[in-house]
Design an enzyme around this catalytic site. Structure first.
Site, PDB file in Angstrom:
ATOM      1  N   LYS A   1       0.845  -1.197   0.000  1.00  0.00           N
ATOM      2  CA  LYS A   1       0.000   0.000   0.000  1.00  0.00           C
ATOM      3  C   LYS A   1       0.875   1.239   0.000  1.00  0.00           C
ATOM      4  CE  LYS A   1      -3.840  -2.383   0.313  1.00  0.00           C
ATOM      5  NZ  LYS A   1      -3.252  -3.592  -0.285  1.00  0.00           N
ATOM      6  N   ASP A   2       0.307   2.321  -0.497  1.00  0.00           N
ATOM      7  CA  ASP A   2       1.026   3.556  -0.714  1.00  0.00           C
ATOM      8  C   ASP A   2       1.388   4.245   0.594  1.00  0.00           C
ATOM      9  OD1 ASP A   2       2.028   5.489  -2.563  1.00  0.00           O
ATOM     10  OD2 ASP A   2       0.394   6.793  -1.965  1.00  0.00           O
TER      11      ASP A   2
END
Length: 721
Positions: free
Chosen positions: A353-354
């Protein structure tokens, strides 16, 4: 900013504010704490000070103004007065460039991989992205706070040399509505990602309780040892001193107290054994290594951590939901492993995930109790762990069904009618499934160029592209490293310029030092496999984006004979007689490779021409190094998001959150209440996307603008906030 000297950035912000019209003036930078020294404290104090270093700073906003780069959306030219203000501002920035150092800019969303990347990674341990212990210690010596400041101060300068959407083939839109402006990620909390598991359930952090297990030690194991004792035990565990044992006096001598100390040492310092000794009438718990360094090495592997204390009836993996703010998945796991004193490779997950977001995802860890994990909630900021359960199996990359996004676009200029048209189009038609800008890197050397050189077997060019000096600001030590390389071509000398050797440049230089300049292939192999594959997947993505733009320009948004559709996992051609049985949402296009077929119309020849121009043979995509052989994959050209909803809200204070997070709900915070009118308007969107799709491309379709950071920086001054 209290407690800190006014920087050049502050002065430039004042100049910019004076130049802009009142309604355009940037709001002031949020006050940030001054640089914090690295903790030298032991034990629990170290935990506390370490927690303070976790980033809590709000992210610089990027105003998504529309510009002429968007191919199908011709905006009028900005007035001369506006251009003059921008020119003066640019001059201010240029004057200050000599003070800059570089850190990678904020990215948009998660960077998924094409399907074959996922399958290639499933068999690979998560340890691929980890380096040796010495490099972890080197990185620990750097200040996160300093990196944040560098990032804020170099953002615009660096992006002047970045890519635009046009550079990577992103040129088309599917909708006909008029675009409008908005600010994406003015606060990182405006972008929230919830993972959708393989069972279709959206991950939420809503339970912090720990499963009851009679075999778990009591909470006292976390507090029974003093900070000094923990420091001595850690040094013993890691062979950092000459002691062969550490003796801890039992002040209140009871069997229960001794048991707790035994449990604390064994659970917090794997690799150590304990025994009780009488010394001059006093009881001592003595910690020691059972079998020297071999025991420690064994306990550090994923195969056999903590086996002496794990109940047979319990699943070997503790699954939990990780809520994190402003950290990417690997950074988060590195932090967790550091506080747990374990190797990162015992963690597994379904997708990365970012960083520039709040994200919620499921993680699994081998033979670490929920009790120990829950204790981290007391130590760490910007993290929350919960929803614990014990399972038999780890998680695998690619198992997720997708991600659910909650996104706020602040200070929008569109009318209610424009917003309604844009969101209805997104819901009913969707967006072009382009690979987003973050797929291609943020410096003057795009990742797809390195990938192309790998596929061409041009290893000297690969080395040069990664190590050569480049336009734009970078971290000071990277600039010095590149200058040293350009001057001497001595990998050892260039490596000495790097305090952090975990970066790709450091890994490649280390490989060149080890294998020599005549064995670049082996030197490049030092870089973790996933990172190496990233380059060639970037090239595939670059080709795919360009071909999809040509396909839509040539044939529009309808299936035509010769298009490809999937039947199960097999691609088949659309024939004249069954063309009406399909919609544009069924059409796929291939990423180039040896195991795909190409459309039977003009776009097939376009693929061939593009690869031929890059000195590649479309009929022979096998590489003599197996890792770099491209099998190819298929990707839908139009994606229609699911669970789409939206609302336009009015607000006055740009700092207030416009929706509750999982942690807000756990803490019982009431949802925000909006006035009917306010200074600003925001568009709050919710939608779900399958894996390997980019939320920024959905947002691009709504706003009708170029999402590249370079373009936004040139068009706006909002980054000064």
């Amino acid at each position: 900013m209290p407690g800190r000297p006014r920087s050049w950035l502050f002065r430039v912000a004042l100049v910019a504010a004076a130049l802009l019209r009142p309604e355009q003036r940037a709001r002031p930078l949020a006050a940030r704490p001054g640089p914090r020294p690295r903790s030298q404290a032991p034990g629990s104090l170290k935990c506390f000070l370490g927690a303070l270093k976790m980033e809590m700073t709000e992210v610089t906003g990027v105003s998504l103004k529309r510009g002429s780069v968007a191919v199908e959306d011709n905006d009028r030219v900005a007035p001369a007065e506006e251009a003059k203000r921008q020119k003066i501002l640019d001059r201010c920035l240029t004057k200050s460039q000599s003070e800059l150092e570089h850190v990678s800019p904020p990215s948009g969303v998660n960077v998924p991989e094409p399907p074959e990347a996922v399958s290639a990674r499933e068999g690979t341990k998560n340890s691929d992205v980890q380096l040796e212990e010495e490099e972890e210690e080197e990185e620990d010596g750097l200040s996160e706070e300093g990196e944040e400041e560098e990032e804020a101060e170099t953002f615009a300068d660096m992006m002047k040399h970045g890519l635009t959407e046009l550079d990577v083939g992103i040129t088309k839109f599917v909708s006909s509505h008029q675009g409008f402006s908005g600010i994406l990620k003015e606060r990182y909390s405006d972008f929230v990602v919830h993972e959708i598991g393989k069972d279709g359930r959206i991950s939420h952090l809503d339970d912090l309780s720990v499963p009851v297990d009679e075999e778990d030690p009591t909470e006292d194991v976390f507090t029974v040892l003093t900070a000094e004792e923990k420091q001595r035990l850690e040094e013993l565990q890691l062979f950092k001193n000459k002691e062969t044992s550490v003796a801890i006096e039992v002040i209140e001598d009871t069997k229960e107290k001794r048991t707790i100390i035994h449990q604390a040492i064994k659970s917090l310092f794997p690799g150590l054994e304990t025994k009780t000794e009488d010394r001059e009438g006093k009881k001592y718990i003595v910690a020691y290594h059972a079998a020297g360094k071999k025991a420690l090495a064994k306990v550090r592997t994923a195969a056999d951590p903590r086996k002496h204390s794990w109940p047979k009836s319990r699943g070997s993996y503790c699954h939990f939901v990780l809520y994190k703010e402003n950290k990417d998945t690997m950074d988060a796991i590195n932090v967790l492993s550091k506080y747990l004193r374990v190797k990162p490779n015992i963690f597994s997950y379904m997708g990365t995930k970012d960083k520039r977001a709040i994200t919620v995802q499921e993680i699994a860890v081998l033979k670490i109790t929920a009790q120990r994990l829950a204790h981290l909630n007391k130590c760490l900021m910007n993290f929350k762990l919960g929803n614990f359960s014990y399972q038999k199996n780890p998680l695998k990359l690619g198992e997720l069904q997708g991600n659910h996004f909650t996104v706020v676009l602040r200070n929008i200029t569109g009318t209610d009618e424009q917003v309604q048209q844009a969101m209805n189009s997104l819901k009913e038609i969707g967006f072009i499934n382009y690979y987003g800008m973050q797929r291609f890197g943020t410096t003057a050397v795009p990742t797809y160029q390195v990938g192309r050189a790998i596929l061409q077997n041009s290893w000297t060019e690969v080395m040069d592209l990664i190590l050569k000096p480049r336009s734009g600001a970078e971290k000071g030590y990277l600039v010095k490293c590149r200058e040293e390389w350009a001057k001497t071509k001595d990998p050892a000398a260039a490596l000495r310029k790097l305090p952090v050797k975990r970066c790709v440049e450091g890994q490649l230089l280390r490989g060149l030092s080890k294998y020599g300049m005549k064995n670049i292939v082996s030197a490049f192999g030092i870089i973790p496999r996933n990172n190496r594959l990233m380059y060639i997947h970037s090239y595939q993505s670059y080709v795919w984006n360009n071909m999809v733009s040509k396909r839509i320009e040539e044939y529009g948004l309808r299936p035509v004979p010769g298009d490809l559709v999937l039947k199960g996992a097999t691609a088949t051609y659309v024939d004249e007689e069954d063309v009406n049985n399909y919609s544009i949402h069924d059409v796929v296009m291939p990423l180039p490779g040896f195991d795909v077929i190409y459309p039977k119309h003009k776009i097939s020849e376009a693929y061939r021409e593009m690869l031929t121009a890059d000195n590649l043979d479309i009929d022979n995509m096998r590489h003599k190094i197996r890792d770099y052989s491209l099998s190819g994959a298929y990707r839908k050209i139009i994606i229609r998001p699911q669970n789409v909803s939206w609302e336009v809200v009015a607000y006055d204070d740009p700092k207030i959150p416009l929706f509750n997070t999982d942690v807000d709900n756990l803490e019982g915070k009431p949802p925000p209440v909006f006035a009917s009118e306010g200074k600003y308007r925001a568009l709050k969107m919710d939608f779900s996307l399958p894996p390997s799709t980019y939320a920024t491309m959905a947002i691009r379709e709504v706003l009708k603008m170029d999402t590249s950071i370079k373009n936004q920086t040139q068009l706006n001054t909002t980054w000064l906030r």
